[in-house]
Design an enzyme around this catalytic site. Structure first.
Site, mmCIF file in Angstrom:
data_model
loop_
_atom_site.group_PDB
_atom_site.id
_atom_site.type_symbol
_atom_site.label_atom_id
_atom_site.label_comp_id
_atom_site.label_asym_id
_atom_site.label_seq_id
_atom_site.Cartn_x
_atom_site.Cartn_y
_atom_site.Cartn_z
ATOM 1 N N ASN A 1 -4.362 59.594 -41.129
ATOM 2 C CA ASN A 1 -5.804 59.449 -40.923
ATOM 3 C C ASN A 1 -6.080 59.742 -39.454
ATOM 4 O O ASN A 1 -5.799 58.922 -38.594
ATOM 5 C CB ASN A 1 -6.235 58.023 -41.296
ATOM 6 C CG ASN A 1 -7.681 57.748 -40.928
ATOM 7 O OD1 ASN A 1 -8.451 58.674 -40.672
ATOM 8 N ND2 ASN A 1 -8.060 56.476 -40.897
ATOM 9 N N TRP A 2 -6.611 60.939 -39.212
ATOM 10 C CA TRP A 2 -6.827 61.347 -37.821
ATOM 11 C C TRP A 2 -8.036 60.695 -37.179
ATOM 12 O O TRP A 2 -8.269 60.862 -35.979
ATOM 13 C CB TRP A 2 -6.964 62.878 -37.749
ATOM 14 C CG TRP A 2 -5.664 63.592 -37.864
ATOM 15 C CD1 TRP A 2 -4.412 63.039 -37.888
ATOM 16 C CD2 TRP A 2 -5.470 65.014 -37.960
ATOM 17 N NE1 TRP A 2 -3.456 64.019 -37.983
ATOM 18 C CE2 TRP A 2 -4.077 65.239 -38.031
ATOM 19 C CE3 TRP A 2 -6.330 66.107 -37.994
ATOM 20 C CZ2 TRP A 2 -3.536 66.521 -38.136
ATOM 21 C CZ3 TRP A 2 -5.793 67.387 -38.096
ATOM 22 C CH2 TRP A 2 -4.405 67.583 -38.165
ATOM 23 N N LYS A 3 -8.858 60.017 -37.958
ATOM 24 C CA LYS A 3 -10.077 59.405 -37.410
ATOM 25 C C LYS A 3 -10.867 60.467 -36.655
ATOM 26 O O LYS A 3 -10.886 61.610 -37.069
ATOM 27 C CB LYS A 3 -9.712 58.191 -36.542
ATOM 28 C CG LYS A 3 -8.800 57.232 -37.309
ATOM 29 C CD LYS A 3 -8.642 55.893 -36.679
ATOM 30 C CE LYS A 3 -7.743 55.037 -37.572
ATOM 31 N NZ LYS A 3 -7.660 53.660 -37.147
ATOM 32 N N GLU B 1 -13.252 50.693 -40.510
ATOM 33 C CA GLU B 1 -14.130 51.134 -39.414
ATOM 34 C C GLU B 1 -15.504 51.549 -39.955
ATOM 35 O O GLU B 1 -16.527 51.356 -39.308
ATOM 36 C CB GLU B 1 -13.456 52.283 -38.636
ATOM 37 C CG GLU B 1 -12.295 51.751 -37.791
ATOM 38 C CD GLU B 1 -11.178 52.733 -37.539
ATOM 39 O OE1 GLU B 1 -11.357 53.947 -37.753
ATOM 40 O OE2 GLU B 1 -10.085 52.278 -37.134
ATOM 41 N N GLY C 1 -4.548 49.834 -35.259
ATOM 42 C CA GLY C 1 -4.671 50.311 -33.885
ATOM 43 C C GLY C 1 -4.328 49.258 -32.843
ATOM 44 O O GLY C 1 -4.602 49.432 -31.663
ATOM 45 N N HIS D 1 -13.037 52.748 -45.418
ATOM 46 C CA HIS D 1 -12.168 52.361 -44.302
ATOM 47 C C HIS D 1 -12.847 51.220 -43.529
ATOM 48 O O HIS D 1 -14.077 51.185 -43.408
ATOM 49 C CB HIS D 1 -11.919 53.564 -43.384
ATOM 50 C CG HIS D 1 -10.867 53.288 -42.347
ATOM 51 N ND1 HIS D 1 -11.128 52.566 -41.213
ATOM 52 C CD2 HIS D 1 -9.553 53.600 -42.311
ATOM 53 C CE1 HIS D 1 -10.001 52.455 -40.512
ATOM 54 N NE2 HIS D 1 -9.037 53.073 -41.147
ATOM 55 N N GLU E 1 -5.139 47.600 -45.678
ATOM 56 C CA GLU E 1 -5.096 47.699 -44.217
ATOM 57 C C GLU E 1 -5.693 46.444 -43.590
ATOM 58 O O GLU E 1 -6.921 46.358 -43.424
ATOM 59 C CB GLU E 1 -5.892 48.918 -43.740
ATOM 60 C CG GLU E 1 -5.393 50.236 -44.274
ATOM 61 C CD GLU E 1 -5.821 51.390 -43.388
ATOM 62 O OE1 GLU E 1 -4.950 52.110 -42.910
ATOM 63 O OE2 GLU E 1 -7.024 51.546 -43.147
ATOM 64 N N GLY F 1 -2.617 55.959 -38.965
ATOM 65 C CA GLY F 1 -3.609 56.405 -37.997
ATOM 66 C C GLY F 1 -2.945 57.066 -36.797
ATOM 67 O O GLY F 1 -2.511 58.214 -36.863
ATOM 68 N N GLY F 2 -2.840 56.328 -35.712
ATOM 69 C CA GLY F 2 -2.345 56.864 -34.437
ATOM 70 C C GLY F 2 -1.087 57.713 -34.549
ATOM 71 O O GLY F 2 -0.988 58.780 -33.932
ATOM 72 N N SER G 1 -0.869 50.162 -37.854
ATOM 73 C CA SER G 1 0.232 50.321 -36.888
ATOM 74 C C SER G 1 1.557 50.737 -37.529
ATOM 75 O O SER G 1 2.622 50.282 -37.112
ATOM 76 C CB SER G 1 0.400 49.045 -36.061
ATOM 77 O OG SER G 1 -0.792 48.766 -35.335
HETATM 78 P P1 PGA Z 1 -3.272 52.822 -37.133
HETATM 79 O O1 PGA Z 1 -4.532 53.103 -38.105
HETATM 80 O O2 PGA Z 1 -2.056 53.383 -37.832
HETATM 81 O O3 PGA Z 1 -3.606 53.576 -35.874
HETATM 82 O O4 PGA Z 1 -3.169 51.358 -36.955
HETATM 83 C C1 PGA Z 1 -4.428 52.969 -39.490
HETATM 84 C C2 PGA Z 1 -5.771 53.268 -40.145
HETATM 85 O O5 PGA Z 1 -6.805 52.832 -39.627
HETATM 86 O O6 PGA Z 1 -5.836 53.943 -41.192
#
Ligand code: PGA
Length: 248
Positions: A9-11, A96, A172, A94, A166, A233-234, A212
């Site tokens: 997930n590149w956000k 966010e 993050g 998600h 999640e 994500g990251g 994470s």
């Molecule tokens: P993260 O993000 O791996 O950077 O914690 C995961 C996500 O929000 O899908």
């Protein structure tokens, strides 16, 4: 029998040119295996990414969509628009989006139903905040999300949904849920799906853990019985890191 499914997930990162650069680099080191792989990218990159991944088996996902086909919804993107460019998956709900853009279980449910009707496979996100966990209410909370988000989804369609658990406190933050904590919640989610759809269907639904996930912790998380993959994500932004997770 459930194939592992790793999705990046590149956000809101990368331009289209940078996305293609990633894809070219990733293709050089990637070897197709039993693991299903997809990248969820911003809308402006999806077309280019779909082309760059052609013939690799790597899927492309949107990070959101609207539930209507078209209309006066400035700034929104619909399922037929995604379908036209061959998008395979869409992340829905998600944390966010729920936190910063006012998404509720009601809108998430509408989007899940629309994606399924359009043949785009939903990656449905759920997960509790730190406050909910500290109050010991994580199961009640996440169970409520699952029941509401799957409302009206048929058993046949439920199998096409991937659930991503999640915990918000792990996204993050570098604070991963322990494999035991993640397994406990993913098993609980499967038990709710079993209540809704029965044993056979619930055993077929892929459940990812997200929060994470890194090359260093991926294999331990993935070895848990009810964890079928990861939403990353990251660590999905660099080809080498993401590859290490894909080859957990
Ligand atoms: P993260 O993000 O791996 O950077 O914690 C995961 C996500 O929000 O899908």
């Amino acid at each position: 029998m459930r194939k592992p499914f790793i999705a990046g997930n590149w956000k809101m990162y990368k331009t289209a040119a940078q996305a293609v650069e990633f894809a070219e680099e990733f293709k050089k080191i990637y070897k197709a295996s039993d693991v299903r792989v997809a990248i969820a990218a911003p809308f402006t990159q999806l077309w280019a990414l779909k082309k760059a991944f052609e013939g690799t088996g790597i899927g492309v996902a949107a990070q959101n969509m609207h539930w209507e086909d078209q209309g006066a919804f400035t700034g929104e993107i619909s399922a037929p628009m995604l379908k036209e460019i061959g998008v395979d998956y869409v992340i829905i709900g998600h944390s966010e989006r729920r936190e910063y853009f006012g998404e509720t279980d009601e809108t998430v449910n509408k989007k899940v139903l629309k994606a399924l009707a359009e043949g785009i496979l939903p990656i449905l996100c759920c997960g509790e905040s730190l406050a909910v966990r500290e109050a010991g209410k994580e199961k009640e909370f996440v169970g409520g999300q699952i029941r509401a988000d799957f409302a009206g989804v048929s058993a046949e369609d439920a199998k096409k949904v991937t659930v991503a658990y999640e915990p918000i406190w792990a996204i993050g933050t570098g604070k991963t849920a322990t494999p035991d904590q993640a397994q406990e919640m993913c098993a609980y989610i499967r038990s709710v799906l079993e209540e809704l759809y029965g044993d056979d269907i619930s055993e077929e639904i892929a459940i990812q853990y997200g929060g994470s996930v890194k090359p260093a912790n991926a294999s331990e998380l993935m070895s848990q019985d009810d964890i079928d993959g990861a939403l990353v994500g990251g660590a999905s932004l660099k080809p080498a890191d993401f590859l290490e997770i894909v080859h957990f």
